[in-house]
Design an enzyme around this catalytic site. Sequence first.
Site, PDB file in Angstrom:
ATOM      1  N   ASP A  36       0.503  -1.164   0.137  1.00 47.77           N
ATOM      2  CA  ASP A  36       0.137  -0.118   0.129  1.00 47.77           C
ATOM      3  C   ASP A  36       0.621   1.398  -0.304  1.00 47.77           C
ATOM      4  OD1 ASP A  36      -1.990  -1.356  -0.544  1.00 47.77           O
ATOM      5  OD2 ASP A  36      -2.789  -1.209   2.090  1.00 47.77           O
ATOM      6  N   ASP A 348      -8.820  24.010 -42.229  1.00 47.00           N
ATOM      7  CA  ASP A 348      -8.403  22.912 -41.700  1.00 47.00           C
ATOM      8  C   ASP A 348      -8.852  22.393 -40.139  1.00 47.00           C
ATOM      9  OD1 ASP A 348      -5.733  23.101 -42.254  1.00 47.00           O
ATOM     10  OD2 ASP A 348      -4.255  24.581 -40.911  1.00 47.00           O
ATOM     11  N   GLY A 483      -6.932  10.871 -43.258  1.00 43.91           N
ATOM     12  CA  GLY A 483      -6.693   9.841 -43.544  1.00 43.91           C
ATOM     13  C   GLY A 483      -6.244   9.962 -44.989  1.00 43.91           C
TER      14      GLY A 483
END
EC number: 1.3.7.7
Length: 559
Positions: A36, A348, A483
Amino acid sequence: MKLAYWMYSGPAHIGTLRVASSFKNVHAIMHAPLGDDYFNVMRSMLQRERDFTPVTASIVDRHVLARGSQEKVVDNITRKDKEDNPDLILLTPTCTSSILQEDLQNFVNQAELDLETDVILADVNHYRVNELQAADRTLEQITRHYIEKAKRQGQLDIQKSEKPTANILGVFTLGFHNQHDCRELKRLLNDLGIEVNEIIPEGAFVESLKNLPKAWFNLIPYREVGLMTAQYLKKEFNMPYISTTPMGIVDTATCVREICKTVASLRLSFGVDTPQKQLKETNISSTKVDLVLKVEENREAKPLNTSMEVLGESKLRFGPLTNFDVEKYIDQQTRFISQAAWFSRSVDCQNLTGKKAIVFGDATHAASMTKILTREMGLYVLCAGTYCKHDADWFREQVQGFCDSVLITDDHTEIGNIIAQYEPDCIFGTQMERHVGKRLDIPCGVISAPVHIQNFPLGYRPFLGYEGINQIADLVYNSFSLGMEEHLLEIFGGHDTKEVISDSLSTETGLEWTSEGLTELNKVPGFVRNKVKRNVEKFAQQQNISKISADVMYAAKEA
């Protein structure tokens, strides 16, 4: 309690330790087993601070189980007091100490008998609250302790400052860009003629908590931490607080209007609304006043310079900020300081219009990001979600009308399956969503904690205020893969050429691609190849086909 591969919010003691280590000269002791105590390593690695993490682990071992914890805990508190001489020692329980039913408050009372240092037991239920809830509660508890202490000692000064001042509550260690946001908030308040009274808890001393009531109002940039403290100060001292997160053009303008409205009303209530009285208090020369009156006659819009003419008029005219002044400031900042407003109308950015996105994170950042993407950048948010289940109602209210669906969960597999199902163009989430995006070959912008070290930048990258708007615009635009660019790079053997990878969250599909099938798949443009691959595999599973060839691809296309 559950075993988890990934947790968005850690256990309660982590939140307590984050608040304690944010203060200066405060030492935290956690009563916990080995395992812990990872907080020290995590903070040292991520926060990039020069100071050591002021946390000591009082280990629960076999000796403790045999003899009890009292002697060990008290010795640790006493030792740390002698070694570090802290202003406050905060003892935090853990799930283990709760299971053992240790009376830690008794240990604190015993240790206080021999110490002049303040010792507090963190009052959090480790079975009912998570890291963020515990942090909020711990900050409120420490604040309450020192304000009540100042009351008892007659040292609490509730006299308001002469000039408008504000407290910034909730900036603390391991927060998402918190230090950068804090600098931007200070700049924003300075533009409005408001001084910062205290910043709690990051970099503050606990003794300065008694100065909180001197401020005119409190600013809470993040809902997760600071809200309980603001509510306590509101109840005790009738201090107003502003919890609108200034993230994005619209919400930043809303926050500025709320701040100015609050200051204007407080000026009236404090009786500083007359020119003569304010002139006497601020000692402004008559020459300066004449200059301001001349500026007021010629109110042509122009970019602000370092002297802040527009707000200078408002402050030097002694009256409350008028709506005209506020709107002019917002207009100047939006058009000349923030670049996002004109960029969102550029060619853009218009390429992103209609792009599909999924947003997930803490309530504050996920809600703000959803609204920014939809109304400021023209994206289409398929799903907005948060892991802050305790704040689900507020989150739903904020994102209503800005997304198709809402997801409230702290299970990373749920949001992973949603991403795989919707196949968005981009993800905006935490470090975990970044991992999911890599597996599915979907770009991801990180907008919320928990995050890894790359999202604790050394450079200045706020997410709040007008400079934060620029950072968000960059993040959104740079997160999307273009793309056609990717396709052209593959055609001409560019650096982005890559092999087909597995894109399903479950890799054990039992399907095998033949060499001719892979060859045919590689002919598909990269920006849609992953979607084609998943659709073909889905078709093959429905038709009980184990080997995927070129013929199977053609059949899937015709189906």
